[in-house]
Design an enzyme around this catalytic site. Structure first.
Site, PDB file in Angstrom:
ATOM      1  N   ILE A  44      49.714  34.427  31.160  1.00 52.36           N
ATOM      2  CA  ILE A  44      49.591  35.971  31.139  1.00 52.36           C
ATOM      3  C   ILE A  44      48.503  36.201  31.990  1.00 52.36           C
ATOM      4  O   ILE A  44      47.463  36.308  32.176  1.00 52.36           O
ATOM      5  CB  ILE A  44      49.340  35.708  29.580  1.00 52.36           C
ATOM      6  CG1 ILE A  44      50.175  35.201  28.885  1.00 52.36           C
ATOM      7  CG2 ILE A  44      49.964  37.595  30.001  1.00 52.36           C
ATOM      8  CD1 ILE A  44      51.255  34.475  28.956  1.00 52.36           C
ATOM      9  N   LYS A  95      33.157  35.521  25.756  1.00 51.01           N
ATOM     10  CA  LYS A  95      33.473  36.538  25.347  1.00 51.01           C
ATOM     11  C   LYS A  95      32.297  37.299  25.790  1.00 51.01           C
ATOM     12  O   LYS A  95      31.020  36.350  25.542  1.00 51.01           O
ATOM     13  CB  LYS A  95      33.958  36.835  23.938  1.00 51.01           C
ATOM     14  CG  LYS A  95      35.044  36.250  23.542  1.00 51.01           C
ATOM     15  CD  LYS A  95      35.000  35.438  22.098  1.00 51.01           C
ATOM     16  CE  LYS A  95      36.484  35.291  22.062  1.00 51.01           C
ATOM     17  NZ  LYS A  95      36.214  34.433  20.712  1.00 51.01           N
ATOM     18  N   ARG A 144      36.142  29.108  11.782  1.00 54.70           N
ATOM     19  CA  ARG A 144      34.809  28.967  11.396  1.00 54.70           C
ATOM     20  C   ARG A 144      34.008  30.457  11.441  1.00 54.70           C
ATOM     21  O   ARG A 144      35.370  31.053  11.731  1.00 54.70           O
ATOM     22  CB  ARG A 144      33.918  27.873  12.977  1.00 54.70           C
ATOM     23  CG  ARG A 144      34.385  28.676  13.847  1.00 54.70           C
ATOM     24  CD  ARG A 144      34.277  27.780  15.195  1.00 54.70           C
ATOM     25  NE  ARG A 144      34.307  28.380  16.128  1.00 54.70           N
ATOM     26  CZ  ARG A 144      34.203  29.235  16.731  1.00 54.70           C
ATOM     27  NH1 ARG A 144      33.391  30.270  16.099  1.00 54.70           N
ATOM     28  NH2 ARG A 144      34.758  29.119  18.439  1.00 54.70           N
ATOM     29  N   ARG A 151      26.570  40.994  23.550  1.00 56.89           N
ATOM     30  CA  ARG A 151      25.867  39.590  23.109  1.00 56.89           C
ATOM     31  C   ARG A 151      25.043  39.366  24.121  1.00 56.89           C
ATOM     32  O   ARG A 151      24.785  39.738  25.492  1.00 56.89           O
ATOM     33  CB  ARG A 151      26.480  38.133  23.615  1.00 56.89           C
ATOM     34  CG  ARG A 151      27.733  38.510  22.814  1.00 56.89           C
ATOM     35  CD  ARG A 151      28.676  36.701  22.720  1.00 56.89           C
ATOM     36  NE  ARG A 151      29.788  36.959  22.051  1.00 56.89           N
ATOM     37  CZ  ARG A 151      30.662  35.448  21.689  1.00 56.89           C
ATOM     38  NH1 ARG A 151      29.821  34.332  23.179  1.00 56.89           N
ATOM     39  NH2 ARG A 151      31.827  35.426  21.665  1.00 56.89           N
TER      40      ARG A 151
HETATM   41  P1  ADP Z   1      39.099  28.549  24.077  1.00 59.39           P
HETATM   42  O1  ADP Z   1      39.046  27.350  22.520  1.00 59.39           O
HETATM   43  O2  ADP Z   1      37.756  27.629  24.861  1.00 59.39           O
HETATM   44  O3  ADP Z   1      38.543  29.509  23.108  1.00 59.39           O
HETATM   45  P2  ADP Z   1      40.671  29.890  24.218  1.00 59.39           P
HETATM   46  O4  ADP Z   1      42.455  28.914  24.708  1.00 59.39           O
HETATM   47  O5  ADP Z   1      41.201  29.967  23.303  1.00 59.39           O
HETATM   48  O6  ADP Z   1      40.284  28.272  24.449  1.00 59.39           O
HETATM   49  O7  ADP Z   1      41.029  30.031  26.148  1.00 59.39           O
HETATM   50  C1  ADP Z   1      39.787  30.946  25.970  1.00 59.39           C
HETATM   51  C2  ADP Z   1      40.641  32.568  26.798  1.00 59.39           C
HETATM   52  O8  ADP Z   1      40.457  31.466  28.470  1.00 59.39           O
HETATM   53  C3  ADP Z   1      41.276  33.166  26.569  1.00 59.39           C
HETATM   54  O9  ADP Z   1      40.364  34.785  25.752  1.00 59.39           O
HETATM   55  C4  ADP Z   1      42.053  33.927  28.006  1.00 59.39           C
HETATM   56  O10 ADP Z   1      40.783  34.460  28.387  1.00 59.39           O
HETATM   57  C5  ADP Z   1      42.072  32.709  28.988  1.00 59.39           C
HETATM   58  N1  ADP Z   1      42.936  32.229  28.640  1.00 59.39           N
HETATM   59  C6  ADP Z   1      43.282  30.599  27.789  1.00 59.39           C
HETATM   60  N2  ADP Z   1      44.213  30.797  27.943  1.00 59.39           N
HETATM   61  C7  ADP Z   1      45.800  31.997  28.957  1.00 59.39           C
HETATM   62  C8  ADP Z   1      46.905  31.418  29.049  1.00 59.39           C
HETATM   63  N3  ADP Z   1      47.745  30.906  28.763  1.00 59.39           N
HETATM   64  N4  ADP Z   1      46.705  32.506  30.071  1.00 59.39           N
HETATM   65  C9  ADP Z   1      45.550  33.441  30.785  1.00 59.39           C
HETATM   66  N5  ADP Z   1      44.537  33.213  29.913  1.00 59.39           N
HETATM   67  C10 ADP Z   1      44.827  32.662  29.106  1.00 59.39           C
HETATM   68  P1  ADP Z   2      33.478  32.362  19.884  1.00 55.17           P
HETATM   69  O1  ADP Z   2      34.652  31.969  19.697  1.00 55.17           O
HETATM   70  O2  ADP Z   2      32.905  32.856  18.411  1.00 55.17           O
HETATM   71  O3  ADP Z   2      33.785  33.816  20.112  1.00 55.17           O
HETATM   72  P2  ADP Z   2      32.705  31.194  21.718  1.00 55.17           P
HETATM   73  O4  ADP Z   2      33.684  30.359  22.215  1.00 55.17           O
HETATM   74  O5  ADP Z   2      31.266  31.553  22.366  1.00 55.17           O
HETATM   75  O6  ADP Z   2      32.743  31.970  20.397  1.00 55.17           O
HETATM   76  O7  ADP Z   2      31.389  29.733  20.715  1.00 55.17           O
HETATM   77  C1  ADP Z   2      30.792  29.615  20.075  1.00 55.17           C
HETATM   78  C2  ADP Z   2      29.643  28.781  20.084  1.00 55.17           C
HETATM   79  O8  ADP Z   2      30.664  27.878  19.757  1.00 55.17           O
HETATM   80  C3  ADP Z   2      29.479  28.521  21.074  1.00 55.17           C
HETATM   81  O9  ADP Z   2      27.996  27.722  21.678  1.00 55.17           O
HETATM   82  C4  ADP Z   2      30.476  27.601  22.232  1.00 55.17           C
HETATM   83  O10 ADP Z   2      29.492  27.115  23.327  1.00 55.17           O
HETATM   84  C5  ADP Z   2      30.494  26.975  21.211  1.00 55.17           C
HETATM   85  N1  ADP Z   2      31.410  26.133  20.695  1.00 55.17           N
HETATM   86  C6  ADP Z   2      32.781  25.796  20.579  1.00 55.17           C
HETATM   87  N2  ADP Z   2      33.555  25.733  20.127  1.00 55.17           N
HETATM   88  C7  ADP Z   2      33.248  24.562  20.888  1.00 55.17           C
HETATM   89  C8  ADP Z   2      34.030  23.192  20.730  1.00 55.17           C
HETATM   90  N3  ADP Z   2      35.294  23.010  20.840  1.00 55.17           N
HETATM   91  N4  ADP Z   2      32.629  21.900  21.664  1.00 55.17           N
HETATM   92  C9  ADP Z   2      31.462  22.304  21.541  1.00 55.17           C
HETATM   93  N5  ADP Z   2      30.785  24.297  21.422  1.00 55.17           N
HETATM   94  C10 ADP Z   2      31.607  24.601  21.672  1.00 55.17           C
HETATM   95 MG    MG Z   3      38.850  30.655  22.272  1.00 53.35          MG
END
Ligand code: ADP
Ligand code: ADP
Ligand code: MG
Length: 454
Positions: A204, A237, A293, A339
């Site tokens: 997207i 983030k 969580r 942050r």
């Molecule tokens: P994570 O489990 O690492 O948090 P997410 O699936 O939540 O992964 O995706 C992390 C970030 O990557 C999103 O907040 C967005 O910025 C980007 N992202 C994930 N999926 C998409 C997508 N289909 N298109 C565009 N950006 C994406």
């Molecule tokens: P939020 O989803 O709360 O915004 P972040 O994506 O910043 O948080 O993740 C919070 C913390 O958890 C970070 O230290 C990130 O590296 C860790 N984290 C999140 N998902 C995973 C995962 N699947 N494996 C390992 N570390 C993770």
């Molecule tokens: Mg995510």
């Protein structure tokens, strides 16, 4: 409140935050601490500190058996996992419960189901939640995957089913890219997460990240409105707000309701977040994942709703019903979280652990600083670089931004590099003031402002 003594299986600012909620409920606190954290603020604030092993997380904060034994031997009746580490590990939740303690979060089964991002897509679809167009289920064969990618339309995202924390994601711009990246992504996912499973999503391109806070007690389910987390670096983030910016009421209602529907469909228990991408031009939203969580950015929701989410988690784990109906939860004013990391934006965000020689924290109406810092503290090099979160509330976004500028000016951390200057620059950036940002805004902006690479 039925819980008496809570084990905090985490470190850093979230351990301090959980300690505060425990105290508010009259609970005693047992703090897990690696050898590098025996002098941490969370250790200082606890009734009892348990040395859970050497600094590397694999030997301390990720040791399931060590954590459960420490909690049990110290007379705890519940374990709060915080975020990161074991927070989304179903086997940990199971082990805590098998030892006769309450896990502060959903069941091991719910964590496994929703934590598998492919399974979560299936559950969301079944609950009527719109998905990002993508593959049905996991996809293994590279040839079949390439055909699915073609059908979805490039650019395509290759995502690890077990991914998290912004890791395990690749973008393929075209078929040649895809052919190269797909096997790499699979090998990397296996190495990083012990699970090479992949799925595909359409990219997207001009999306906002909007997520909904949910709470459930297994029978009743509510949302606490949404957060906007579009300012990201490496898909992590950096700055978050509540409520989301410029969301039409109908979209907000549909998004929040679909998060509640999803929670109800799995009889969700605890606090969680349903993450979406929002395409403002099309006014469409798409589910991306569930985090089972507490999240880093939960304070912005607390600021606008007045609900203490960590306290709610503890009460739910203690067997209480949700104390609110949906109508009782209202969103007032606007909140922003910055942050603050021990990283140098001018040196490509190089982490800079070390001793904090001076600390001044802003105080006042609508200002909150959740931190692991104290003056003289030596930030250890072993863990993520989050030092704290500056959270500010105002009657509206304009008032909130004004208060944020003053609060940032009053935050002084000496002795180590921090991202405070980055937030000052963001708080003065016209596109941020106009709320004209998206998930791909920050990286090019950083390259301009701080000469950093994405
Ligand atoms: P994570 O489990 O690492 O948090 P997410 O699936 O939540 O992964 O995706 C992390 C970030 O990557 C999103 O907040 C967005 O910025 C980007 N992202 C994930 N999926 C998409 C997508 N289909 N298109 C565009 N950006 C994406
Ligand atoms: P939020 O989803 O709360 O915004 P972040 O994506 O910043 O948080 O993740 C919070 C913390 O958890 C970070 O230290 C990130 O590296 C860790 N984290 C999140 N998902 C995973 C995962 N699947 N494996 C390992 N570390 C993770
Ligand atoms: Mg995510």
């Amino acid at each position: 409140m039925s819980l008496r003594r809570v084990f905090i299986a985490n470190r850093g600012e979230i351990a301090v935050r959980i300690n505060r909620a425990c105290r508010a409920l009259g609970c005693e606190v047992v703090q897990a601490a690696s050898a590098a954290d025996l002098d941490s603020l969370s250790a200082r604030l606890a009734d009892t500190v348990v040395d859970v092993g050497p600094p590397p997380a694999a030997k301390s904060y990720l040791n399931i058996e060590g954590m459960v034994t420490a909690a049990k031997e110290n007379g705890c009746d519940a374990v709060h996992p915080g975020y990161g580490f074991l927070a989304e590990n179903g086997a940990f939740a199971d082990a805590v419960e098998a030892a006769g303690l309450r896990f502060v979060g959903p069941s091991g089964d719910a964590i496994r189901q929703l934590g598998d991002k492919v399974e979560a897509r299936r559950i969301a679809a079944a609950a009527g939640v719109p998905l990002v167009p993508g593959s049905d289920g996991r996809i293994e064969d590279p040839q079949a995957a390439a055909e699915v990618a073609e059908a979805i339309g490039y650019p395509v995202m290759i995502k690890a089913a077990a991914g998290g924390g912004g890791r395990g994601i690749r973008v393929a711009e075209d078929a040649a890219d895809f052919e190269r990246l797909f096997p790499q992504a699979s090998a990397e996912a296996r190495a990083a997460f012990g699970d090479g499973g992949l799925y595909l999503e359409k990219v997207i391109t001009r999306a906002r990240h909007v997520e909904v806070q949910i709470l459930g007690d297994g029978r009743n389910f509510v949302h606490c409105f949404e957060r906007e987390c579009s300012l990201q670096r490496r898909r992590q983030k950096v700055w978050e707000e509540a409520p989301a910016l410029g969301l039409p009421d109908a979209v907000r209602e549909a998004m929040c309701q679909s998060a509640v529907d999803l929670a109800a469909s799995v009889a969700y228990c605890g606090a969680g977040t349903v993450e979406y991408l929002y395409d403002a031009d099309a006014q469409c939203f798409y589910f991306i994942e569930v985090n089972t969580r507490i999240q880093v950015e939960h304070p912005v929701t607390e600021m606008v709703t007045g609900i203490d989410l960590v306290e709610a988690m503890l009460r739910i784990a203690g067997g209480e019903d949700l104390p609110w109906t949906q109508d009782a939860i209202v969103c007032r004013g606007h909140a922003i979280e910055c942050r603050i990391n021990a990283e140098d934006p001018a040196r490509n965000f190089l982490p800079g652990p070390g001793r904090v020689t001076g600390l001044e924290v802003p105080t006042g109406e609508g200002i909150r600083f959740d931190t692991l810092l104290y003056e003289g503290y030596e930030v250890p090099p072993f863990y993520d670089s989050l030092l704290g979160k500056l959270v500010v509330h105002g009657d509206d976004r304009r008032a909130c931004l004004a208060r944020l500028g003053a609060a940032l000016a009053g935050l002084r951390i000496e002795g180590i590099p921090t991202t405070v200057a980055l937030h000052q620059a963001l708080a003065a950036e016209p596109a941020v003031l106009r709320a004209d940002t998206h998930t791909r805004f920050l990286e090019p902006w950083l390259a301009q402002q701080f000469a950093t690479r994405a």
